[in-house]
Motif scaffolding. Structure first.
Motif, PDB file in Angstrom:
ATOM      1  N   VAL A 159       0.848  -1.199   0.000  1.00 12.01           N
ATOM      2  CA  VAL A 159       0.000   0.000   0.000  1.00 12.01           C
ATOM      3  C   VAL A 159       0.882   1.248   0.000  1.00 12.01           C
ATOM      4  CG1 VAL A 159      -1.640   1.352   1.373  1.00 12.01           C
ATOM      5  CG2 VAL A 159      -2.004  -1.109   1.073  1.00 12.01           C
ATOM      6  N   LYS A 160       1.897   1.254   0.850  1.00 13.94           N
ATOM      7  CA  LYS A 160       2.785   2.422   0.931  1.00 13.94           C
ATOM      8  C   LYS A 160       3.574   2.612  -0.364  1.00 13.94           C
ATOM      9  CE  LYS A 160       2.889   2.618   5.843  1.00 13.94           C
ATOM     10  NZ  LYS A 160       3.594   2.906   7.058  1.00 13.94           N
ATOM     11  N   HIS A 161       3.872   1.515  -1.056  1.00 16.31           N
ATOM     12  CA  HIS A 161       4.554   1.617  -2.355  1.00 16.31           C
ATOM     13  C   HIS A 161       3.696   2.412  -3.346  1.00 16.31           C
ATOM     14  CE1 HIS A 161       6.793   0.545  -5.950  1.00 16.31           C
ATOM     15  NE2 HIS A 161       5.649   0.147  -6.480  1.00 16.31           N
ATOM     16  N   ILE A 162       2.406   2.109  -3.385  1.00 14.97           N
ATOM     17  CA  ILE A 162       1.496   2.830  -4.286  1.00 14.97           C
ATOM     18  C   ILE A 162       1.439   4.296  -3.883  1.00 14.97           C
ATOM     19  CG2 ILE A 162      -0.892   3.054  -5.090  1.00 14.97           C
ATOM     20  CD1 ILE A 162      -1.110  -0.046  -4.645  1.00 14.97           C
ATOM     21  N   VAL A 163       1.291   4.559  -2.601  1.00 13.59           N
ATOM     22  CA  VAL A 163       1.217   5.938  -2.104  1.00 13.59           C
ATOM     23  C   VAL A 163       2.483   6.705  -2.462  1.00 13.59           C
ATOM     24  CG1 VAL A 163       1.209   7.333   0.011  1.00 13.59           C
ATOM     25  CG2 VAL A 163      -0.422   5.450  -0.252  1.00 13.59           C
ATOM     26  N   ASN A 164       3.636   6.098  -2.233  1.00 14.28           N
ATOM     27  CA  ASN A 164       4.909   6.777  -2.505  1.00 14.28           C
ATOM     28  C   ASN A 164       5.176   6.926  -3.998  1.00 14.28           C
ATOM     29  OD1 ASN A 164       5.428   7.079   0.231  1.00 14.28           O
ATOM     30  ND2 ASN A 164       6.573   5.164   0.349  1.00 14.28           N
ATOM     31  N   SER A 165       4.833   5.915  -4.782  1.00 12.38           N
ATOM     32  CA  SER A 165       5.079   5.961  -6.224  1.00 12.38           C
ATOM     33  C   SER A 165       4.376   7.137  -6.886  1.00 12.38           C
ATOM     34  CB  SER A 165       4.637   4.662  -6.884  1.00 12.38           C
ATOM     35  OG  SER A 165       5.428   3.596  -6.458  1.00 12.38           O
ATOM     36  N   TYR A 166       3.170   7.421  -6.439  1.00  8.39           N
ATOM     37  CA  TYR A 166       2.387   8.506  -7.034  1.00  8.39           C
ATOM     38  C   TYR A 166       2.345   9.745  -6.138  1.00  8.39           C
ATOM     39  CZ  TYR A 166       1.088   5.359 -10.728  1.00  8.39           C
ATOM     40  OH  TYR A 166       1.139   4.516 -11.802  1.00  8.39           O
ATOM     41  N   GLN A 167       3.162   9.750  -5.113  1.00 14.19           N
ATOM     42  CA  GLN A 167       3.242  10.880  -4.176  1.00 14.19           C
ATOM     43  C   GLN A 167       1.851  11.310  -3.719  1.00 14.19           C
ATOM     44  OE1 GLN A 167       5.559  13.773  -6.329  1.00 14.19           O
ATOM     45  NE2 GLN A 167       7.464  12.685  -5.927  1.00 14.19           N
ATOM     46  N   LEU A 168       1.044  10.322  -3.352  1.00 11.78           N
ATOM     47  CA  LEU A 168      -0.334  10.602  -2.954  1.00 11.78           C
ATOM     48  C   LEU A 168      -0.412  11.306  -1.606  1.00 11.78           C
ATOM     49  CD1 LEU A 168      -1.967   7.261  -4.111  1.00 11.78           C
ATOM     50  CD2 LEU A 168      -1.915   9.461  -5.301  1.00 11.78           C
ATOM     51  N   HIS A 169       0.630  11.205  -0.820  1.00 16.56           N
ATOM     52  CA  HIS A 169       0.657  11.847   0.490  1.00 16.56           C
ATOM     53  C   HIS A 169       1.112  13.297   0.394  1.00 16.56           C
ATOM     54  CE1 HIS A 169       4.619  10.296  -0.405  1.00 16.56           C
ATOM     55  NE2 HIS A 169       5.134  11.166   0.442  1.00 16.56           N
ATOM     56  N   PHE A 170       1.411  13.773  -0.804  1.00 14.94           N
ATOM     57  CA  PHE A 170       1.939  15.116  -1.016  1.00 14.94           C
ATOM     58  C   PHE A 170       0.918  16.165  -0.601  1.00 14.94           C
ATOM     59  CE2 PHE A 170       2.766  18.837  -3.751  1.00 14.94           C
ATOM     60  CZ  PHE A 170       4.038  19.139  -3.298  1.00 14.94           C
ATOM     61  N   GLU A 171       1.189  16.819   0.506  1.00 14.13           N
ATOM     62  CA  GLU A 171       0.336  17.872   1.050  1.00 14.13           C
ATOM     63  C   GLU A 171       1.218  18.822   1.839  1.00 14.13           C
ATOM     64  OE1 GLU A 171      -3.871  17.010   2.168  1.00 14.13           O
ATOM     65  OE2 GLU A 171      -2.920  15.294   3.097  1.00 14.13           O
ATOM     66  N   PRO A 172       0.656  19.946   2.247  1.00 17.23           N
ATOM     67  CA  PRO A 172       1.422  20.773   3.178  1.00 17.23           C
ATOM     68  C   PRO A 172       1.825  19.934   4.396  1.00 17.23           C
ATOM     69  CG  PRO A 172      -0.541  21.936   2.440  1.00 17.23           C
ATOM     70  CD  PRO A 172      -0.631  20.526   1.913  1.00 17.23           C
ATOM     71  N   SER A 173       2.985  20.193   4.930  1.00 17.67           N
ATOM     72  CA  SER A 173       3.548  19.332   5.973  1.00 17.67           C
ATOM     73  C   SER A 173       2.644  19.174   7.188  1.00 17.67           C
ATOM     74  CB  SER A 173       4.917  19.840   6.410  1.00 17.67           C
ATOM     75  OG  SER A 173       4.801  21.158   6.903  1.00 17.67           O
ATOM     76  N   ASP A 174       1.801  20.137   7.478  1.00 15.25           N
ATOM     77  CA  ASP A 174       0.933  20.001   8.645  1.00 15.25           C
ATOM     78  C   ASP A 174      -0.213  19.018   8.403  1.00 15.25           C
ATOM     79  OD1 ASP A 174      -0.124  21.855   6.817  1.00 15.25           O
ATOM     80  OD2 ASP A 174      -1.305  22.854   8.371  1.00 15.25           O
ATOM     81  N   LEU A 175      -0.445  18.621   7.153  1.00 17.86           N
ATOM     82  CA  LEU A 175      -1.518  17.671   6.846  1.00 17.86           C
ATOM     83  C   LEU A 175      -1.006  16.253   6.575  1.00 17.86           C
ATOM     84  CD1 LEU A 175      -3.750  19.886   4.524  1.00 17.86           C
ATOM     85  CD2 LEU A 175      -4.039  19.419   6.959  1.00 17.86           C
ATOM     86  N   ILE A 176       0.302  16.084   6.472  1.00 19.49           N
ATOM     87  CA  ILE A 176       0.849  14.759   6.187  1.00 19.49           C
ATOM     88  C   ILE A 176       0.502  13.778   7.301  1.00 19.49           C
ATOM     89  CG2 ILE A 176       2.998  13.434   5.944  1.00 19.49           C
ATOM     90  CD1 ILE A 176       4.073  15.738   4.271  1.00 19.49           C
ATOM     91  N   ASP A 177       0.554  14.234   8.551  1.00 20.84           N
ATOM     92  CA  ASP A 177       0.202  13.347   9.658  1.00 20.84           C
ATOM     93  C   ASP A 177      -1.260  12.911   9.568  1.00 20.84           C
ATOM     94  OD1 ASP A 177       2.753  13.389  10.718  1.00 20.84           O
ATOM     95  OD2 ASP A 177       2.312  15.008  12.139  1.00 20.84           O
ATOM     96  N   ASP A 178      -2.148  13.821   9.151  1.00 20.07           N
ATOM     97  CA  ASP A 178      -3.556  13.461   8.975  1.00 20.07           C
ATOM     98  C   ASP A 178      -3.698  12.381   7.912  1.00 20.07           C
ATOM     99  OD1 ASP A 178      -4.280  15.335  10.867  1.00 20.07           O
ATOM    100  OD2 ASP A 178      -4.843  16.858   9.394  1.00 20.07           O
ATOM    101  N   PHE A 179      -2.954  12.524   6.827  1.00 17.08           N
ATOM    102  CA  PHE A 179      -2.979  11.532   5.752  1.00 17.08           C
ATOM    103  C   PHE A 179      -2.522  10.179   6.291  1.00 17.08           C
ATOM    104  CE2 PHE A 179      -1.083   9.061   2.375  1.00 17.08           C
ATOM    105  CZ  PHE A 179      -1.969   9.196   1.322  1.00 17.08           C
ATOM    106  N   GLU A 180      -1.386  10.156   6.984  1.00 17.95           N
ATOM    107  CA  GLU A 180      -0.837   8.898   7.524  1.00 17.95           C
ATOM    108  C   GLU A 180      -1.799   8.266   8.529  1.00 17.95           C
ATOM    109  OE1 GLU A 180       1.811   7.277   6.474  1.00 17.95           O
ATOM    110  OE2 GLU A 180       2.351   8.844   5.047  1.00 17.95           O
ATOM    111  N   ASP A 181      -2.436   9.078   9.366  1.00 18.94           N
ATOM    112  CA  ASP A 181      -3.402   8.557  10.343  1.00 18.94           C
ATOM    113  C   ASP A 181      -4.612   7.957   9.638  1.00 18.94           C
ATOM    114  OD1 ASP A 181      -1.739   9.379  12.396  1.00 18.94           O
ATOM    115  OD2 ASP A 181      -2.913  11.193  12.849  1.00 18.94           O
ATOM    116  N   TYR A 182      -5.097   8.648   8.611  1.00 18.62           N
ATOM    117  CA  TYR A 182      -6.253   8.165   7.856  1.00 18.62           C
ATOM    118  C   TYR A 182      -5.911   6.848   7.158  1.00 18.62           C
ATOM    119  CZ  TYR A 182     -10.537   8.741   4.998  1.00 18.62           C
ATOM    120  OH  TYR A 182     -11.761   8.606   4.398  1.00 18.62           O
TER     121      TYR A 182
END
Length: 123
Positions: free
Chosen positions: A12-35
Motif C-alpha cells: 500500500v505504501k509503495h502505491i502511495v509513494n510511487s504517485y506521491q499521494l501523500h503530497f500535502e502541506p507538511s501540517d496535513l501529512i500526519d492526517d494523511f498517515e493517520d487516515y
C-alpha cells in the motif's frame, strides 16, 4: 503485526509513494498517515490497493492530480461502495501491475493457469 501484514502494508505504501499521494502541506501529512492507518485497520490491504489504483485511474483526467487527504477520501468512498455491492474492477490484473508495479495476484488471485500434472494411474 506478522510478516504477511507488514508486506501488505508495504505494498500500500509503495502505491502511495510511487504517485506521491501523500503530497500535502507538511501540517496535513500526519492526517494523511493517520487516515491511511485507520483504513488499514478496517479493510484488507489488497482491497485498499485496488481502491487506490482504481481512484488513480478515475483521477487521471483531473489536473492537477488529486492527492493527499482528498485522494484518501475518494478511495475510502470506493471502499464503502464495495461494502454495499459486489466489487467490479474496471482494470485488469495486467493493468494493475503496470500502474502499481506490483504483483496483482494478492488482489485478483493467480492469473496464470497452473501447469497440469499428468494423470498418474495406480499400477
Amino acid at each position: 503485526m506478522n510478516i504477511s501484514e507488514q508486506l501488505s502494508h508495504q505494498r500500500v505504501k509503495h502505491i502511495v509513494n510511487s504517485y506521491q499521494l501523500h503530497f500535502e502541506p507538511s501540517d496535513l501529512i500526519d492526517d494523511f498517515e493517520d487516515y491511511l492507518a485507520d483504513l488499514l485497520r478496517v479493510y484488507p490491504a489488497p482491497l485498499i490497493e485496488l481502491a487506490l489504483v482504481e481512484t488513480l485511474v478515475d483521477s487521471w483526467l483531473t489536473v492537477p492530480l488529486v492527492r493527499g487527504f482528498q485522494f484518501l477520501l475518494q478511495a475510502h468512498q470506493k471502499l464503502k461502495t464495495w461494502e454495499q455491492q459486489p466489487i467490479v474492477s474496471t482494470i485488469t490484473p495486467e493493468q494493475f501491475q503496470q500502474i502499481a508495479g506490483l504483483d496483482p495476484s494478492p488482489i485478483f488471485g493467480p492469473t496464470r493457469p497452473t501447469r497440469m500434472q499428468p494423470t498418474v494411474y495406480p499400477s
